[in-house]
Design an enzyme around this catalytic site. Structure first.
Site, PDB file in Angstrom:
ATOM      1  N   LYS A  53       0.842  -1.212   0.000  1.00 17.75           N
ATOM      2  CA  LYS A  53       0.000   0.000   0.000  1.00 17.75           C
ATOM      3  C   LYS A  53       0.872   1.254   0.000  1.00 17.75           C
ATOM      4  CE  LYS A  53      -3.718  -2.548   2.201  1.00 17.75           C
ATOM      5  NZ  LYS A  53      -4.396  -2.967   3.430  1.00 17.75           N
ATOM      6  N   GLN A  97      -4.318  -1.666   9.756  1.00 19.54           N
ATOM      7  CA  GLN A  97      -4.208  -2.993   9.132  1.00 19.54           C
ATOM      8  C   GLN A  97      -4.760  -4.052  10.096  1.00 19.54           C
ATOM      9  OE1 GLN A  97      -3.084  -3.582   5.878  1.00 19.54           O
ATOM     10  NE2 GLN A  97      -3.928  -5.604   6.286  1.00 19.54           N
ATOM     11  N   ASP A 120     -10.824   2.525   4.345  1.00 19.10           N
ATOM     12  CA  ASP A 120     -11.145   1.109   4.162  1.00 19.10           C
ATOM     13  C   ASP A 120     -12.656   0.896   4.048  1.00 19.10           C
ATOM     14  OD1 ASP A 120      -9.083  -0.706   3.841  1.00 19.10           O
ATOM     15  OD2 ASP A 120      -8.634  -0.863   5.992  1.00 19.10           O
TER      16      ASP A 120
END
Ligand code: NAD
Length: 291
Positions: A53, A97, A120
């Protein structure tokens, strides 16, 4: 033999467009999109995802700030960091994460993120917004899968879509997006009766199960479009090492499907590209830029 849907090529095109947009946001609007990426602990798979990412951010000119916290970090410490990032006007996106270590409640952490910075798309209010068709931040994997489907099929209206898997991060938001496109949507899961028969009704079949080669060729309606979300690591005897495979038995399924995403090179690259897309969108929203 079916068409191989090249998610990597699509993701590269999307990222090239985003990179141009980032240049003009910096030049014309003095806006520098920025994402904070938070990793807690040393899980190797998580570290790999975070690395990929951050690398994409660099390619696109998106600023990324990495926060790598010790595995013993408490929930309170992590919530304090989220609070700091929520209040930092230079940070437009926040990604924690998952999974987080067991002493931390992952849902509490995700729901502490400002929903407008939740790139997200996992915050409960973003899930609710998606459910009622008022999309704010949409989860990246289903968003990327939808982009591939629309590129392949155009208008999805009236098509039968079967989503196998009902997780909050893939299955449910995927089904919500397909419903918004006026598909007739079935969500199948581990308790579904006669799953092969359910799948055979699908014009669009999305597999998000987490079991290697689970979906068989004879579950697929001839000509159907198959999106394989699964990422499973298996030991390949011939190669003598691990390799990634999807949830669909690709080689056999490719003989039946009209089009199908490979693993790797299908949905995976789209997930990261859509994270970049959400980050740019979040930065523009927070700066009041509507175009
Ligand atoms: P999950 O474990 O949260 O959910 C799996 C779902 O599959 C569950 O809803 C369950 O009901 C269903 N399921 C399990 N066994 C089944 C069975 N025998 N029959 C029918 N349904 C069954 O997983 P997830 O987070 O949704 O991820 C699914 C897969 O997608 C995994 O392989 C994961 O690695 C992958 N994934 C890929 C990306 C990407 O970027 N491509 C992103 C997220 C997840």
């Amino acid at each position: 033999m079916s068409k191989r849907i090249d998610g990597k090529a699509f993701a590269d095109r999307l990222c090239a467009t985003l990179a141009e947009e980032v240049v003009s946001l910096k030049q014309d609007k003095q806006l520098s999109p920025c994402i904070a990426v938070v990793l807690v602990g040393e899980d190797p798979a998580s570290a790999t995802y975070v690395g990929a990412k951050v690398k994409r951010c660099e390619q696109l000119g998106i600023d990324s700030r990495s926060h790598h916290l010790d595995v013993s970090t408490s929930e309170e410490e992590l919530l304090n960091l989220i609070d700091e990032l929520n209040n930092d006007p230079e940070v437009h996106g926040i990604l924690v994460q998952l999974p987080v270590p067991k002493q931390i409640n992952g849902d509490a952490v995700i729901n502490a993120i400002n929903p407008d910075k939740d790139v997200d798309g996992f915050h409960i209010s973003n899930a609710g917004a998606l459910a009622v068709g008022q999309n704010n931040m949409v989860p990246c994997t289903p968003l990327g899968s939808l982009m591939l489907l629309q590129d392949e099929l155009g208008d999805l209206s009236g098509l039968n879509a079967v989503v196998v898997g009902r997780s909050n991060i893939v299955g449910k938001p995927m089904a919500a997006l397909l419903l918004q496109q006026s598909c007739t949507v079935t969500i199948a899961h581990s308790r579904t009766k006669d799953l092969p028969a359910v799948c055979r009704e699908a014009d669009i079949l999305v597999a998000a199960v987490g079991i290697p080669h689970f979906v068989q060729a004879d579950w697929i309606k001839p000509g159907a479009t198959v999106i394989d979300v699964g990422i499973n690591r298996i030991f390949d005897e011939e190669l003598g090492k691990n390799r990634l495979v999807g949830d669909v038995d690709y080689t056999a399924a490719a003989e039946v499907a009209g089009a199908i995403t490979p693993v790797p090179g299908g949905v995976g690259p789209m997930t990261i590209a859509c994270l970049m897309y959400n980050t740019v969108a979040a930065a523009k929203n927070q700066a009041g830029i509507t175009s």
